[in-house]
Scaffold this motif. Sequence first.
Motif, PDB file in Angstrom:
ATOM      1  N   UNK A  60       0.836  -1.400  -0.144  1.00  0.00           N
ATOM      2  CA  UNK A  60       0.058  -0.134   0.015  1.00  0.00           C
ATOM      3  C   UNK A  60       0.899   1.229   0.073  1.00  0.00           C
ATOM      4  N   UNK A  61       0.619   2.219  -0.872  1.00  0.00           N
ATOM      5  CA  UNK A  61       1.107   3.474  -0.985  1.00  0.00           C
ATOM      6  C   UNK A  61       2.788   3.414  -0.938  1.00  0.00           C
ATOM      7  N   UNK A  62       3.383   2.803  -1.896  1.00  0.00           N
ATOM      8  CA  UNK A  62       4.718   2.553  -1.807  1.00  0.00           C
ATOM      9  C   UNK A  62       5.576   3.474  -2.290  1.00  0.00           C
ATOM     10  N   UNK A  63       6.094   4.571  -1.415  1.00  0.00           N
ATOM     11  CA  UNK A  63       7.068   5.325  -1.306  1.00  0.00           C
ATOM     12  C   UNK A  63       8.199   4.983  -0.905  1.00  0.00           C
ATOM     13  N   UNK A  64       9.248   4.560  -1.367  1.00  0.00           N
ATOM     14  CA  UNK A  64      10.318   3.795  -0.456  1.00  0.00           C
ATOM     15  C   UNK A  64      11.645   4.495  -1.038  1.00  0.00           C
ATOM     16  N   UNK A  65      12.020   4.263  -2.166  1.00  0.00           N
ATOM     17  CA  UNK A  65      13.418   4.730  -2.909  1.00  0.00           C
ATOM     18  C   UNK A  65      14.087   5.911  -2.584  1.00  0.00           C
ATOM     19  N   UNK A  66      12.894   6.739  -2.511  1.00  0.00           N
ATOM     20  CA  UNK A  66      13.450   8.330  -2.002  1.00  0.00           C
ATOM     21  C   UNK A  66      12.756   8.667  -0.752  1.00  0.00           C
ATOM     22  N   UNK A  67      12.270   7.861   0.223  1.00  0.00           N
ATOM     23  CA  UNK A  67      11.600   8.185   1.433  1.00  0.00           C
ATOM     24  C   UNK A  67      12.575   7.945   2.551  1.00  0.00           C
ATOM     25  N   UNK A  68      12.740   9.239   3.022  1.00  0.00           N
ATOM     26  CA  UNK A  68      13.899   9.409   4.132  1.00  0.00           C
ATOM     27  C   UNK A  68      13.706   8.410   5.379  1.00  0.00           C
ATOM     28  N   UNK A  69      12.440   8.212   5.728  1.00  0.00           N
ATOM     29  CA  UNK A  69      12.270   7.140   6.569  1.00  0.00           C
ATOM     30  C   UNK A  69      12.356   5.832   6.319  1.00  0.00           C
ATOM     31  N   UNK A  70      12.072   5.483   5.257  1.00  0.00           N
ATOM     32  CA  UNK A  70      12.349   4.027   4.775  1.00  0.00           C
ATOM     33  C   UNK A  70      13.798   3.564   5.061  1.00  0.00           C
ATOM     34  N   UNK A  71      13.930   2.465   5.749  1.00  0.00           N
ATOM     35  CA  UNK A  71      14.981   1.747   6.208  1.00  0.00           C
ATOM     36  C   UNK A  71      16.010   1.470   5.071  1.00  0.00           C
ATOM     37  N   UNK A  72      17.103   1.648   4.947  1.00  0.00           N
ATOM     38  CA  UNK A  72      18.348   1.249   3.660  1.00  0.00           C
ATOM     39  C   UNK A  72      17.964   0.015   3.243  1.00  0.00           C
ATOM     40  N   UNK A  73      17.943  -0.992   4.113  1.00  0.00           N
ATOM     41  CA  UNK A  73      17.297  -2.439   3.507  1.00  0.00           C
ATOM     42  C   UNK A  73      16.281  -2.542   2.714  1.00  0.00           C
ATOM     43  N   UNK A  74      15.333  -1.456   2.599  1.00  0.00           N
ATOM     44  CA  UNK A  74      13.953  -1.554   1.878  1.00  0.00           C
ATOM     45  C   UNK A  74      14.043  -0.543   0.925  1.00  0.00           C
ATOM     46  N   UNK A  75      15.222   0.026   0.562  1.00  0.00           N
ATOM     47  CA  UNK A  75      15.026   1.044  -0.697  1.00  0.00           C
ATOM     48  C   UNK A  75      15.140   0.417  -1.832  1.00  0.00           C
ATOM     49  N   UNK A  76      15.804  -0.604  -1.919  1.00  0.00           N
ATOM     50  CA  UNK A  76      15.730  -1.493  -3.271  1.00  0.00           C
ATOM     51  C   UNK A  76      14.551  -2.293  -3.235  1.00  0.00           C
TER      52      UNK A  76
END
Length: 284
Positions: A60-76
Amino acid sequence: MRLLDCLASTRTLTRRLLLGAALLGAAGLAAAQGTGKTEVLWLGQAAARVTTPGGKVIMIDPWLTSNPKTPADFKKLEALGKIDLILVTHGHFDHFADAPALAQMHKAPMYGPAGMNQSITSLGILPVELAPRFGKGGTISPFGAGGVKITAVHAEHSSEVVWKNPATNKDETHVGGEPVGFILEMENGFKIWHMGDTAVFGDMALIGRMYKPDLVLIPIGGHFVMNPADAAMAVRDMIKPRYALPIHYGTTPVLRGTPAEFKEALGQGGAQMLVVEPGQKVEF
């Protein structure tokens, strides 16, 4: 005598086979209804990966690669594992950004507001088969009978799609439809209301009475969405779920609301607030 013994043995074996078949049938039915747990992995802002008791994975609502709060492990995006379905509540970048790439990667449909997905297909961002349309009040059963049911409900916000035209290299703003929230009913009946981005509106109480969500993922950051006090009032006095998980805060300076403020405003009794950091998950 030996013939009678043989007949008795055959009857015993038949009873055991019938009992075994009945047990297998019951187990199969239980599996079909979902006997596992519901897992919610929060990844910052409004991004959440929901794994259903039957093993389906909904992003749901996937903003990940440039989201500053997304952990590095999930930026890929590959780190999410398999994705069966994508839900987008509205067209703003911080909810939509990585949805097209995930849809293409997994050949998973991206469901969203009808007006938004119309723009997505018209602009060629996704093909029609990966951008099915539905709207408020509509319910889908994307995995067939007995599977998860998803209903689009109201959200009080806006929705625009900003697209960089490759011919001009300039941003263009396109129709994003009306924003929505989603009620997800798991195979075992557990219900989640992902509220997307929203202000308080009176029909939150009606939606609460109609769908009786067990868990709400509720924005608390303020400025563009509810602040902690508004969100607490909505949970305590209108929706009355069992659990409340605050989202959509702390990502930008204007999203100042905090879980501590939400918890204080919520008070004692009623819904249990779940304290989750991005990258952590809860199970039900």
